[in-house]
Design an enzyme around this catalytic site. Sequence first.
Site, short mmCIF file in Angstrom:
data_model
loop_
_atom_site.label_atom_id
_atom_site.label_comp_id
_atom_site.label_asym_id
_atom_site.label_seq_id
_atom_site.Cartn_x
_atom_site.Cartn_y
_atom_site.Cartn_z
CG ASP A 171 54.92 58.06 39.03
OD1 ASP A 171 55.33 57.26 39.90
OD2 ASP A 171 53.83 57.95 38.47
CG ASP B 245 53.50 61.00 31.77
OD1 ASP B 245 52.94 60.78 32.87
OD2 ASP B 245 54.04 60.11 31.10
CG ASP C 289 78.89 95.95 22.31
OD1 ASP C 289 79.18 95.53 23.45
OD2 ASP C 289 78.11 96.90 22.10
#
Length: 839
Positions: free
Chosen positions: A328, A589, A686
């Site tokens: 909006d 909102d 790792d």
Amino acid sequence: MNNHTLPFWSLQTSEMLQKLEATSKGLTSEQAQQRLSLYGSNILKPSKKSDSLTILLGQFRSPIVLILLFASGLSFFLHDSADALIIFIIVLISGLLGFWQEKGAANIFDKLVATVQIKSTVLRDAKETDVPIDMIVPGDIVVLNAGDIIPADCLIIESRDMFVNEAALTGETFPVEKEVKILEAITPLGQRVNSLWMGTNVISGSANALVVRTGKETEFGKVSERLKLRPDETEFEKGVMRFGYFLMEVTLLMVISIFAINVYLARPILDSFLFSLALAVGLTPQLLPAIISVNLSHGAKRMAHRKVIVKRLSSIENLGSMNLLCCDKTGTLTSGVLKVHSACDIDGYESDKVFLYAYINAYYQTGFDNPIDQAIIDARQFDLAGYQKLDEVPYDFIRKRLSVLFTKGSTHHIVTKGALENILEVCSSAEVVDGSIVEISEVRSKLQKKYEEFSNKGLRTLGLAYRNLGSESVISKDSEAEMTFLGFIFLFDPPKSNISETIKSMEQLGIELKLITGDNKLVAGNVGQQIGLSSSKIVTGTELRQMSDEALIKQVNGVNIFVEVDPNQKERIILALRKNGNVVGYIGDGINDASALHAADVGISVDRAVDVAKEAATIVLLEKDLGVLVEGVKEGRVTFANTQKYVFMATSANFGNMFSMAGISVFLPFLPLLPKQILLINLLTDLPEMTIAADSVDIEMVKFPRRWDVVFIRKFMLIFGFVSSVFDYLTFGVLLLLLPGMIGQFRTGWFLESVVSASLIVLVIRSRKPFFKSEPGKYLSIATLLTIVTALLFPLTPLAVLFGFEPLSFSTVFIIAIIVFLYIVTAEVIKRFFYSRVK
């Protein structure tokens, strides 16, 4: 009390209060705590536990790891207790490293989500208190207003023009009016007008209600239990799952094949089984869940610093891959602070009467707080000492009007304001400058011209009408008829000062902006022009109603501004954009944004949003600012890029090494590496990969939206895995030539080459640029260096004997270094070729 079968809609309020041992003033804090222990938290499904024990056990839930632990335990009794203990310790260390990282990630995420937790207002200790929804218990009195989510199944005690959207439960599109009433016990759910249901939300009006059922005992809870509802998986989650299935197929095929071949070659069954399982562990990126959690949580933490809160971690990927943002204009593109420009009569001259009636309407309305009414109240003060409010009909998104009935003296007037067209449709006359009344048809064209004139200036235009109701003291929607048009209220909300630059930043990130607003075509077009938004084509809500879904899908990508749209049309637009292959974000909102937020790939709301909007969103902005969102998008892309780095690493060097080992084991008269040695390699390699979350990311990886692509990952794995295997076999050949019959030194050389090459290749794979032009993060650099030093020194330590390693000569180490160097250079060349040809 067994209230989950009680037809509370058929009982009087006093009777229900008595059964729940509650009062209309609510519970005390002590009573609420006792009931929370008795009834449990007000949640449909327990959230995923992030306690330490659960996370720790989760590190060992892989079937391969469990079988490996079982096999090492078996070998403890039947074969070699020292080897079994070493394997157990390595697996345990790997699990503890994963636990340490994932526990930290879980703590970060829990703290972030708590900052945007949705709360409800309840009466506790005889005063209104905001409490988290999951803390609400039977007997609580909840205070509800427009925009609130109804937190539990309730019986209405007091109601004022209460309209509730029950579509989530009943499928009924239109809001249902609620009132205090006693109904038959057999009344169907959709007709229980005196009851409120968890998961629905208030459209307008207000109410106080008694909580009767919570959690799984609610109607919504029963449905979710039957259907086992869960949020739709994001594209990222689907991608991880597809990738996991692919690796599982490859791993199972290799494990079974290698085990069968080794047994066929008459090698010890237990050794062969452990070797196959160790290969499976090496192939499987068992740290992937922890790495994903850590990356996403650290990404969420960085985004929080940018005032962007992530409610669902997996939505970060969608935010990063978003290429369309719908929003909006109010508060997003504009300042968000509406101000009254003027209140004018039908000729456009400022009018005290128009302003007074607008002020009365705004001052007395109680539906929900909104910027329009606040702007009218703030613009000018009137003394309403002689006025009294009698009734009101709250605003809703179908009528687009708000009416208040007031009295001064003996006359009762209804005054209505709203969207101009919606006001004119209930007017039969108009008041002209001298106070006389004329037919509305005589001035309609003049009103339209004034509307266009002021709208072209970027002003939002509302209409105002009134009617004398004589002695009537109650109004309804039907009272909005045969009214007299009084004048206009003009409001303005200027674009934000930096919005044009922000939109350009979005375009540079590959994100296109689309404006979806309830405002009229002229105002929206004016704002679009001011902010530099292309407005070559504007589609109105009326045009959308006449357009089929198929036609909308064909046209929607070419339209940047949609005006005069209702909530259902917003959802249609979002779905049409998604069907065209876009990843769509929607920022909203308000109450009317909930359906669009649900429909979007990325639902974005703000911390000040109404509950129903904040609940529907997966991303919450602490400031309603597109600039904040732009920074969030960048962080989302950084997070996604770092997550994929681990996948590329795990599926290239690791895959190549394990595949090579599996292949050479068929031809060697001995196992190329012992199971404990394979697991040690996997543990060491790792370590650098665990620092990926803090790695730096090239700007090119942030410039454009990127999506999870399993096909691309498969190609990457096959090509770079093949390159790794070529140099692995070169290493095998050199070691067999240099160290004939020296099994311990062969394994040591292969261990050294595997760890060093897998650690250094990380620096190549992590970037599309040449590795010397892309600086790795500090922690990745340190971890890589430490891993290489550890691999070089390990054969010289006392632990080497336990693992079956032997010291190597300097010349052997030097040759291995040359092979690793050639591997890195070749991988760099192949990388350039790969990214230029494979899209």
